[in-house]
Design a protein around this motif. Structure first.
Motif, PDB file in Angstrom:
ATOM      1  N   UNK A 144      -9.515  -8.642  -2.397  1.00  0.00           N
ATOM      2  CA  UNK A 144     -10.951  -8.358  -2.355  1.00  0.00           C
ATOM      3  C   UNK A 144     -11.366  -7.425  -3.482  1.00  0.00           C
TER       4      UNK A 144
ATOM      5  N   UNK B  99       0.801  -1.224   0.000  1.00  0.00           N
ATOM      6  CA  UNK B  99       0.000   0.000   0.000  1.00  0.00           C
ATOM      7  C   UNK B  99       0.830   1.269   0.000  1.00  0.00           C
ATOM      8  N   UNK B 100       1.982   1.216   0.633  1.00  0.00           N
ATOM      9  CA  UNK B 100       2.808   2.406   0.820  1.00  0.00           C
ATOM     10  C   UNK B 100       3.619   2.776  -0.406  1.00  0.00           C
TER      11      UNK B 100
ATOM     12  N   UNK C 163       2.670   6.086  -2.838  1.00  0.00           N
ATOM     13  CA  UNK C 163       2.954   7.367  -2.209  1.00  0.00           C
ATOM     14  C   UNK C 163       4.454   7.587  -2.027  1.00  0.00           C
TER      15      UNK C 163
ATOM     16  N   UNK D  43     -13.602  -0.325   0.376  1.00  0.00           N
ATOM     17  CA  UNK D  43     -14.104  -0.447  -0.996  1.00  0.00           C
ATOM     18  C   UNK D  43     -13.082  -1.153  -1.887  1.00  0.00           C
TER      19      UNK D  43
ATOM     20  N   UNK E  10      -1.631   1.251  -9.586  1.00  0.00           N
ATOM     21  CA  UNK E  10      -0.517   2.171  -9.345  1.00  0.00           C
ATOM     22  C   UNK E  10       0.814   1.429  -9.179  1.00  0.00           C
TER      23      UNK E  10
ATOM     24  N   UNK F 229      -7.304   0.467  -7.513  1.00  0.00           N
ATOM     25  CA  UNK F 229      -6.414   1.581  -7.880  1.00  0.00           C
ATOM     26  C   UNK F 229      -4.993   1.297  -7.417  1.00  0.00           C
ATOM     27  N   UNK F 230      -4.898   0.760  -6.213  1.00  0.00           N
ATOM     28  CA  UNK F 230      -3.576   0.491  -5.652  1.00  0.00           C
ATOM     29  C   UNK F 230      -2.793  -0.487  -6.532  1.00  0.00           C
TER      30      UNK F 230
ATOM     31  N   UNK G  32      -3.576  -4.884   1.962  1.00  0.00           N
ATOM     32  CA  UNK G  32      -4.467  -3.856   2.504  1.00  0.00           C
ATOM     33  C   UNK G  32      -5.918  -4.240   2.255  1.00  0.00           C
ATOM     34  N   UNK G  33      -6.761  -3.825   3.182  1.00  0.00           N
ATOM     35  CA  UNK G  33      -8.175  -4.168   3.095  1.00  0.00           C
ATOM     36  C   UNK G  33      -9.044  -2.921   3.192  1.00  0.00           C
ATOM     37  N   UNK G  34      -8.976  -2.062   2.157  1.00  0.00           N
ATOM     38  CA  UNK G  34      -9.854  -0.894   2.183  1.00  0.00           C
ATOM     39  C   UNK G  34     -11.314  -1.339   2.176  1.00  0.00           C
TER      40      UNK G  34
ATOM     41  N   UNK H  39     -12.692  -1.091  -4.947  1.00  0.00           N
ATOM     42  CA  UNK H  39     -12.114  -0.296  -6.045  1.00  0.00           C
ATOM     43  C   UNK H  39     -10.846   0.428  -5.589  1.00  0.00           C
ATOM     44  N   UNK H  40     -10.730   0.663  -4.290  1.00  0.00           N
ATOM     45  CA  UNK H  40      -9.509   1.317  -3.805  1.00  0.00           C
ATOM     46  C   UNK H  40      -8.311   0.364  -3.890  1.00  0.00           C
ATOM     47  N   UNK H  41      -8.573  -0.897  -3.623  1.00  0.00           N
ATOM     48  CA  UNK H  41      -7.501  -1.881  -3.805  1.00  0.00           C
ATOM     49  C   UNK H  41      -7.164  -1.985  -5.292  1.00  0.00           C
TER      50      UNK H  41
END
Lengths: 353, 137, 370
Positions: free
Chosen positions: C348, C266-267, C270, C313, C323, C319-320, C309-311, C315-317
């Motif tokens: 997920x 996840x990091x 950024x 939503x 990226x 995007x990750x 990571x388990x956002x 869709x956030x995973x």
């Protein structure tokens, strides 16, 4: 006057203890700084000659970037378009070992900024610099200045001896909450401990990047130690350490908390929701993805448009040109971060003062 | 609704559990504080077997440093990621409305009564002198 | 909630699962008893182990500084019925994990005895050698799916290289492992000879979280809670990515493949944007960098996926993953540790067939050459 645009992070520079601050020291400390040549307390985090510490066109012919009021006024207000600006003085008082010297220097910095900046330009506000080396003295300094509404926050460094959630700091946060002063955690270090678990880096570039992880560690400390349960009115502003790390950082915090919250049963909500309620971030530097869609994703993932505060970080070299706003931000967010959010975050910020 | 006799009460000591197969599902029956609770034996998060969860107290706190324990043994702490669930209703501690384990009503009945009844769904030797755990699915 | 699993596993899922054929880049074997290791040590060092034990920069002899959330940091269901700690019984590992999850290859990551953090460097070298031999004898020989890593105590370069050479001759190890909490940041010159040798031998460099480097886990000092220390693993990895890139390690060792293990991913976006964001302002301090930092990250580094990571939503995973890039990711489970990721449920968000193939197998197969 142009639209309200509150710059939450600019940096007037202290020349030195024997020059700038001398008139604001008591007789004992005057004699000490002169007779022992106690000076040169510029923080190692921001060497004045480093390009990043002062944009080329914001460097006075003499002295450090940010040391000249007229130049700061031209840059922050005329050029960058702020209507008001909050002064965060980064000078070494917070890194002094002697708690009484630290306290004397903090007082001098605060009295100097009030007399020579705030009194000369009604658009300026400032953060109170406090000696966290001795929390009781930090409380005294907050109480001493609490009556002056031009001080709108309490400034501390991101990397000190101890993480800021620890119990012995609580009286400081209590005083801050009482006087509606948010805590401004600013990038910067006492340079005693390494900036991360991996040790001392070779480059200042590397050091600067590590400030983002220091901010994250401070968030976890404040949340897990239960500071916001004790002081529910407290707000914390993270200054000058980027923004784009927030989503993944919050996901991981939630995930970890779900599994190990028995360590900290007083944390009754997911960290992310506590973070959205209590933390704010300044928007220079903005370290988002290069494309508009990516920026929109990051903003959505952060999940609260209340967290963003406009800042130029003048005179640090975060951008070129006259526009301090990061690219690709939605228009609705810009108006929030320039006016509504700063006013809500810094309740003492009465613009007509 | 079907009623299944899944265990003699004496098979599951206090603090213990038993996994039983009912209609292709693994259901875990816990015995704690004199009561029996039945839950699907799979954590809703990543499928860990709940029979291996730690049985802990419900832990809350009014402020840092103060630890309040209640309903000792009635909370499950999943064997993998440590998510906590209430045995009584399967609700997770952190998001009780949205994240829960499927739970099943449990009844305890004597062998005598069961032999009289006509609703026994499983083949299970029932003795008059014992008492039994019944799960409704 | 859509990801609630409150139903039996279906037959077709069992069938689909057996087609998964995963490569797991982070499997933790444990030493069952010290005698298993001592047979690979000289008497002098075996006695040292018994008498003086590990000398590490941490307060306790018998446990970690931050008490973990479960005994021996493990899944509570991973204790072998035959006794011994989780991860110490191959048959049980096969039965519980490798066989039912259809693991094609598992890369061993040994954390026991903290070889990377031993203050007595010669003792560290003795146990690194013993553990390297033990990995083959107790694991790879008995189950060829399990691939060994050369543990190379980075803080004595000479001993590390001698060990790399000794192990590499066998042709049976898939990477060189060093530790992210070393005496100094890993980009620094003192470690370059190790990178030069790994590159020469065509072995990737594996960096698994952990170790005792003597520095606080955060720039602001020592936290109070495991919850904080646990999350600091991601910070450690971000700092090491920064160190390796800014010191120009990919510039100097262009064929070296670097794998970050158990830092999650996840990091990464950024950290990478941030490096690029400040590149211009600091460029004159690092003139040896010929390209933007992100370009090195995209070409020279790989990241294992756990802890994922388990956002809230999916869709956030999504995007990750976009990226970071599915070509950078290597599935890992961390079996038998408590924050284990199950390959069936970890992601997920839907993955394309190509992404799935890459993350669960082909990326690892291509960098580790199996």
């Amino acid at each position: 006057m142009a639209a309200t645009r509150i710059d939450c992070d600019i940096h007037p520079a202290v020349g030195g203890t024997r020059t700038t601050l001398l008139p604001y020291l008591d007789d004992h400390w005057k004699e000490q700084v002169v007779s022992r040549a106690i000076d040169g307390l510029d923080l190692n985090s921001y060497p004045p000659n480093m390009p990043f510490s002062g944009r080329a066109d914001w460097r006075p012919t003499q002295g450090k970037p940010g040391s000249d009021l007229a130049m700061v006024q031209r840059g922050a207000f005329d050029q960058l378009g702020a209507s008001h600006a909050i002064c965060n003085v980064l000078y070494g008082a917070q890194a002094v070992f002697d708690p009484y010297m630290a306290s004397a220097f903090c007082k001098a910095i605060n009295d100097w900024i009030a007399a020579e900046w705030l009194s000369k330009d009604s658009r300026l506000r400032a953060s109170i610099v406090v000696p966290l080396q001795a929390p009781d003295l930090a409380v005294e300094e907050i109480e001493r200045l609490a009556g002056d509404n031009r001080f709108v926050s309490v400034l501390v460094l991101a990397q000190g001896d101890n993480l800021l959630g620890k119990r012995h700091f609580w009286p400081v946060w209590q005083a801050a909450e009482k006087h509606k002063l948010p805590i401004a955690i600013h990038a910067g270090s006492q340079y005693r401990g390494a900036p991360s678990s991996i040790g001392w880096p070779s480059y200042r570039y590397e050091y600067y990047l590590a400030e983002a992880q220091a901010m994250q560690a401070q968030i976890l400390s404040l949340v897990y130690e239960g500071v916001f349960g004790k002081f529910p009115g407290l707000k914390v502003v993270l200054m000058e350490s980027g923004v784009s790390w927030l989503p993944a950082f919050m996901w991981r915090a939630n995930k970890t908390w779900r599994g190990v919250r028995v360590e900290v049963p007083w944390v009754e909500r997911e960290p992310a929701s506590i973070i959205r309620d209590h933390f704010r971030v300044t928007m220079q530097p903005f370290d988002g993805p290069p494309d508009a869609a990516g920026v929109a994703d990051i903003i959505e993932q952060i999940g609260s448009d209340k967290m963003f505060l406009f800042a130029s970080d003048y005179p640090h070299w975060q951008f070129d040109g006259d526009d301090p706003l990061p690219a690709h931000l939605p228009a609705s967010l810009i108006s929030r971060m320039c006016e509504d959010n700063p006013l809500e975050t810094f309740p003492r910020l009465k613009l007509a003062a | 609704m079907a009623r299944h006799i899944v265990a003699r009460t004496s098979e599951i000591p206090p603090g213990g559990n038993k996994v039983v197969g009912v209609d292709g599902r693994d259901i875990v029956v816990f015995h704690v504080n004199g009561e029996f609770f039945a839950l699907l034996n799979r954590c809703p998060h990543a499928g860990a077997p709940l029979e291996k969860a730690a049985c802990v107290a419900r832990l809350t706190s009014p402020e840092p440093g103060v630890y309040q324990r209640s309903r000792v043994g009635e909370l499950l702490r999943c064997a993998w990621h440590g998510w906590e669930f209430d045995m009584r209703n399967g609700q997770s501690w952190f998001d009780p409305k949205r994240v829960k384990i499927r739970s099943y009503p449990v009844a305890i009945e004597s062998g005598e009564e069961l032999q009289k009844g006509s609703y026994v769904a499983e083949t299970f030797p029932v003795h008059v002198e014992d008492s039994y755990v019944i799960i409704e699915t | 909630m859509s990801d609630v699993i409150d139903r039996p596993i279906l037959e077709q899922e069992v069938a689909a699962k057996s087609r998964l054929r995963i490569v797991d880049c982070d499997v933790h074997p444990s030493i069952h008893a010290h005698a298993d290791i001592e047979q690979f040590m000289t008497r002098r060092w075996a006695e040292h182990l018994r008498t003086y034990g590990s000398h590490l920069r941490t307060p306790y002899i018998g446990t970690t500084p931050y008490p973990r959330s479960s005994p021996l940091i493990a899944r509570r269901d991973a204790w072998p019925p035959t006794g011994g700690p989780p991860g110490s019984d191959l048959a049980f590992m096969q039965k519980q994990y490798l066989d039912p999850l259809d693991v094609e290859f598992g890369i061993l990551q040994v954390l026991d005895l903290f070889i990377f953090s031993q203050q007595n460097l010669e003792f560290g070298a003795a146990i690194q050698r013993a553990i390297n031999d033990w990995q083959l004898a107790f694991w790879s020989d008995r189950d060829p799916r399990l691939k060994a890593s050369i543990l190379a105590g980075q803080d004595d370069t000479e001993l590390a290289i001698a060990e790399i050479d000794r192990c590499a001759k066998t042709g049976r190890y898939v990477q060189v492992n060093i530790c992210p909490r070393a005496n100094e940041p890993l980009g620094r010159r003192r470690y370059w000879p190790i990178y030069a040798r790994a590159q020469e031998l065509g072995l990737p460099l594996g960096i698994h979280v952990g170790g005792y480097g003597g520095h606080a886990p955060t720039g602001g000092g020592w936290p109070s809670y495991y919850a904080e220390e646990h999350q600091s693993n991601a910070h450690t990895m971000a700092a090491q990515l920064t160190s390796l890139v800014l010191e120009g390690v990919p510039e100097r060792f262009p064929n070296l493949k670097i794998v970050f293990i158990e830092g999650g991913f996840g990091w990464i976006p950024s950290a990478t944007w941030r490096m690029d964001r400040h590149f211009e302002a600091f460029r004159s301090e690092v003139p040896h960098l010929k390209r933007k930092p992100s370009e090195y990250v995209k070409e020279h580094f790989w990241f294992t996926t756990q802890p994922i990571d388990e956002p809230d939503e999916g869709k956030h995973l999504r995007s990750l993953i976009d990226w970071v890039g599915a070509d950078r990711l290597l599935f890992s489970s961390d079996y038998p540790h408590w924050d284990f990721d199950d390959p069936r449920y970890a992601f997920r968000t839907p993955l394309t067939e190509i992404e799935r193939t890459r993350i669960f197998g082909s990326n690892a197969r291509s960098i580790y050459k199996f």
